[in-house]
Scaffold this motif. Sequence first.
Motif, PDB file in Angstrom:
ATOM      1  N   PRO A 280      45.063  30.267  25.373  1.00  0.00           N
ATOM      2  CA  PRO A 280      44.920  30.615  23.975  1.00  0.00           C
ATOM      3  C   PRO A 280      43.786  31.441  23.603  1.00  0.00           C
ATOM      4  N   GLU A 281      42.443  31.014  23.752  1.00  0.00           N
ATOM      5  CA  GLU A 281      41.120  31.457  24.146  1.00  0.00           C
ATOM      6  C   GLU A 281      41.550  32.427  25.458  1.00  0.00           C
ATOM      7  N   PRO A 282      41.341  34.178  24.426  1.00  0.00           N
ATOM      8  CA  PRO A 282      41.452  35.545  25.968  1.00  0.00           C
ATOM      9  C   PRO A 282      40.250  35.367  26.755  1.00  0.00           C
ATOM     10  N   ILE A 283      38.459  34.642  25.807  1.00  0.00           N
ATOM     11  CA  ILE A 283      37.347  35.210  26.611  1.00  0.00           C
ATOM     12  C   ILE A 283      37.739  33.707  28.260  1.00  0.00           C
ATOM     13  N   VAL A 284      38.378  32.807  28.088  1.00  0.00           N
ATOM     14  CA  VAL A 284      38.537  31.908  28.497  1.00  0.00           C
ATOM     15  C   VAL A 284      39.723  32.273  29.758  1.00  0.00           C
ATOM     16  N   SER A 285      40.893  32.444  28.747  1.00  0.00           N
ATOM     17  CA  SER A 285      41.935  33.007  29.732  1.00  0.00           C
ATOM     18  C   SER A 285      42.047  34.362  31.188  1.00  0.00           C
ATOM     19  N   GLN A 286      41.644  35.345  30.021  1.00  0.00           N
ATOM     20  CA  GLN A 286      40.486  36.073  30.966  1.00  0.00           C
ATOM     21  C   GLN A 286      40.532  36.188  32.141  1.00  0.00           C
ATOM     22  N   SER A 287      38.963  35.615  32.043  1.00  0.00           N
ATOM     23  CA  SER A 287      38.443  34.617  33.003  1.00  0.00           C
ATOM     24  C   SER A 287      38.359  34.060  34.102  1.00  0.00           C
ATOM     25  N   CYS A 288      39.939  33.285  33.874  1.00  0.00           N
ATOM     26  CA  CYS A 288      40.539  32.107  34.869  1.00  0.00           C
ATOM     27  C   CYS A 288      41.638  33.490  36.376  1.00  0.00           C
ATOM     28  N   GLU A 289      42.453  33.997  34.995  1.00  0.00           N
ATOM     29  CA  GLU A 289      42.004  35.502  35.199  1.00  0.00           C
ATOM     30  C   GLU A 289      41.739  36.318  36.807  1.00  0.00           C
ATOM     31  N   VAL A 290      40.925  37.037  36.225  1.00  0.00           N
ATOM     32  CA  VAL A 290      39.811  37.253  36.838  1.00  0.00           C
ATOM     33  C   VAL A 290      39.103  36.622  38.105  1.00  0.00           C
ATOM     34  N   ALA A 291      38.561  35.695  38.115  1.00  0.00           N
ATOM     35  CA  ALA A 291      38.403  34.637  39.305  1.00  0.00           C
ATOM     36  C   ALA A 291      39.876  34.381  39.940  1.00  0.00           C
ATOM     37  N   LEU A 292      40.940  34.143  39.584  1.00  0.00           N
ATOM     38  CA  LEU A 292      41.547  33.970  40.270  1.00  0.00           C
ATOM     39  C   LEU A 292      42.167  35.168  41.087  1.00  0.00           C
ATOM     40  N   SER A 293      42.224  36.287  41.008  1.00  0.00           N
ATOM     41  CA  SER A 293      42.196  37.919  41.095  1.00  0.00           C
ATOM     42  C   SER A 293      41.148  37.728  42.679  1.00  0.00           C
ATOM     43  N   MET A 294      40.666  37.370  42.659  1.00  0.00           N
ATOM     44  CA  MET A 294      38.769  37.991  43.348  1.00  0.00           C
ATOM     45  C   MET A 294      39.413  36.536  44.267  1.00  0.00           C
ATOM     46  N   LEU A 295      39.512  35.269  44.261  1.00  0.00           N
ATOM     47  CA  LEU A 295      39.718  34.841  45.222  1.00  0.00           C
ATOM     48  C   LEU A 295      40.862  35.072  45.968  1.00  0.00           C
ATOM     49  N   GLU A 296      41.990  36.112  45.357  1.00  0.00           N
ATOM     50  CA  GLU A 296      42.984  36.353  46.001  1.00  0.00           C
ATOM     51  C   GLU A 296      42.317  37.957  47.343  1.00  0.00           C
ATOM     52  N   PHE A 297      42.065  38.310  47.085  1.00  0.00           N
ATOM     53  CA  PHE A 297      40.952  39.472  47.773  1.00  0.00           C
ATOM     54  C   PHE A 297      40.311  39.302  48.715  1.00  0.00           C
ATOM     55  N   GLU A 298      39.326  37.600  48.587  1.00  0.00           N
ATOM     56  CA  GLU A 298      38.644  37.163  49.232  1.00  0.00           C
ATOM     57  C   GLU A 298      39.416  36.251  50.198  1.00  0.00           C
ATOM     58  N   LYS A 299      40.704  36.232  49.208  1.00  0.00           N
ATOM     59  CA  LYS A 299      41.412  35.082  50.738  1.00  0.00           C
ATOM     60  C   LYS A 299      41.835  35.773  51.938  1.00  0.00           C
ATOM     61  N   GLU A 300      42.292  37.575  51.456  1.00  0.00           N
ATOM     62  CA  GLU A 300      42.694  38.457  52.508  1.00  0.00           C
ATOM     63  C   GLU A 300      41.651  39.531  53.110  1.00  0.00           C
ATOM     64  N   GLY A 301      40.196  38.277  52.968  1.00  0.00           N
ATOM     65  CA  GLY A 301      39.877  39.054  53.543  1.00  0.00           C
ATOM     66  C   GLY A 301      38.845  40.688  53.185  1.00  0.00           C
ATOM     67  N   LYS A 302      39.265  41.157  51.280  1.00  0.00           N
ATOM     68  CA  LYS A 302      38.505  42.152  50.983  1.00  0.00           C
ATOM     69  C   LYS A 302      38.026  41.850  50.106  1.00  0.00           C
ATOM     70  N   SER A 303      37.649  43.036  49.584  1.00  0.00           N
ATOM     71  CA  SER A 303      36.720  43.290  48.545  1.00  0.00           C
ATOM     72  C   SER A 303      36.680  43.086  47.517  1.00  0.00           C
ATOM     73  N   PHE A 304      36.652  42.356  46.617  1.00  0.00           N
ATOM     74  CA  PHE A 304      37.182  42.749  44.690  1.00  0.00           C
ATOM     75  C   PHE A 304      36.450  44.254  43.977  1.00  0.00           C
ATOM     76  N   GLU A 305      35.695  44.931  44.419  1.00  0.00           N
ATOM     77  CA  GLU A 305      34.951  46.084  44.620  1.00  0.00           C
ATOM     78  C   GLU A 305      36.534  47.533  44.720  1.00  0.00           C
ATOM     79  N   TYR A 306      36.150  48.120  44.641  1.00  0.00           N
ATOM     80  CA  TYR A 306      36.873  49.358  44.660  1.00  0.00           C
ATOM     81  C   TYR A 306      35.688  50.158  45.142  1.00  0.00           C
ATOM     82  N   LEU A 307      35.594  50.064  46.482  1.00  0.00           N
ATOM     83  CA  LEU A 307      34.274  51.177  47.905  1.00  0.00           C
ATOM     84  C   LEU A 307      34.737  51.818  47.873  1.00  0.00           C
ATOM     85  N   PHE A 308      36.374  52.418  48.358  1.00  0.00           N
ATOM     86  CA  PHE A 308      36.827  53.664  48.861  1.00  0.00           C
ATOM     87  C   PHE A 308      38.356  53.214  48.181  1.00  0.00           C
TER      88      PHE A 308
END
Length: 318
Positions: A280-308
């Motif tokens: 219920p605390e957005p600071i916590v839930s959003q942190s988890c959401e971002v962390a999970l998204s970063m892990l998905e990109f890492e799993k696919e061998g991609k950068s989380f950042e928009y480089l191009f």
Amino acid sequence: MESLENSSFKVSSEMEKLLCERLLDENQPISERFRALFSLRNLKGPLPRNALIQATRDSSNLLAHEAAFALGQMQDVEAIPALENVLNDMSLHPIVRHEAAEALGAIGLRSNIPLLQNSLDWDPAQEVRETCELALSRIEGLPNHSESIESSTIGASPFLSVDPAAASSGSSVHQLREVLLNEDKKMYERYSALFGLRNHGGDEAIAAIVKALGANSALLRHEVAYVLGQLQNKSATDALSGVLKDVNEHPMVRHEAAEALGSIADGQCIALLEQFAKDPEPIVSQSCEVALSMLEFEKEGKSFEYLFMQTPQMPQAF
């Protein structure tokens, strides 16, 4: 907080504009907005700076605090007036004001001292006052109180971050542990010991850092969790999990624990992040959401950042 590389990318003005728009678009998922933020912090100039400044007023306290952190890590002198305004705005969450104070310390100019001293004297939030104390000590410890940004990066972290305190060196792990865990020591000394232990590494140092998750100061506890994320050592998983699960813990500490668990990224960590993405605390839930998204990109061998970006409609990360 995310550590930054001291580099910048050359991008087209169209891409720069798209990144700024993506950052500030509250209809975008929080993970997409963070991807834009992590890209913009590598760019210089008024457009990225102004977008990050605007983001410090975002309805997401997590995004707002990360934008303030990025401005500090960029050591952008032109951002000082905006950071001062954030620090002095009592309508903003303490986690955002804290990050503005830390950013002023990271920029490191002596002219920031009165700004920080003012908030140290009257800000109602302990975590903000302690951050001001820390930032003042950092600036006052710089060689000759120089007004050059180069001087404020002396003793830069091997983890590519502009740390809020210089790491202690020349002391044993035992000595550093004693300082870190001593509630009577000044915050700057304890931070210095923390970063000294981080740079030392090893099981004994990590055990001492984990022990500091029980410190009285929420500010120190949040930095301890941040450092454990930098170290990515699985021996800290249980302690960090306990922090994330503790609904009575300060959101800024739980947020850093979530990010640290995302850095460790074993099965237990991922399961917890999925569970607390509904917190219920957005600071916590959003942190988890971002962390999970970063892990998905890492799993696919991609950068989380928009480089191009191939087209305005189809961003592609590498």
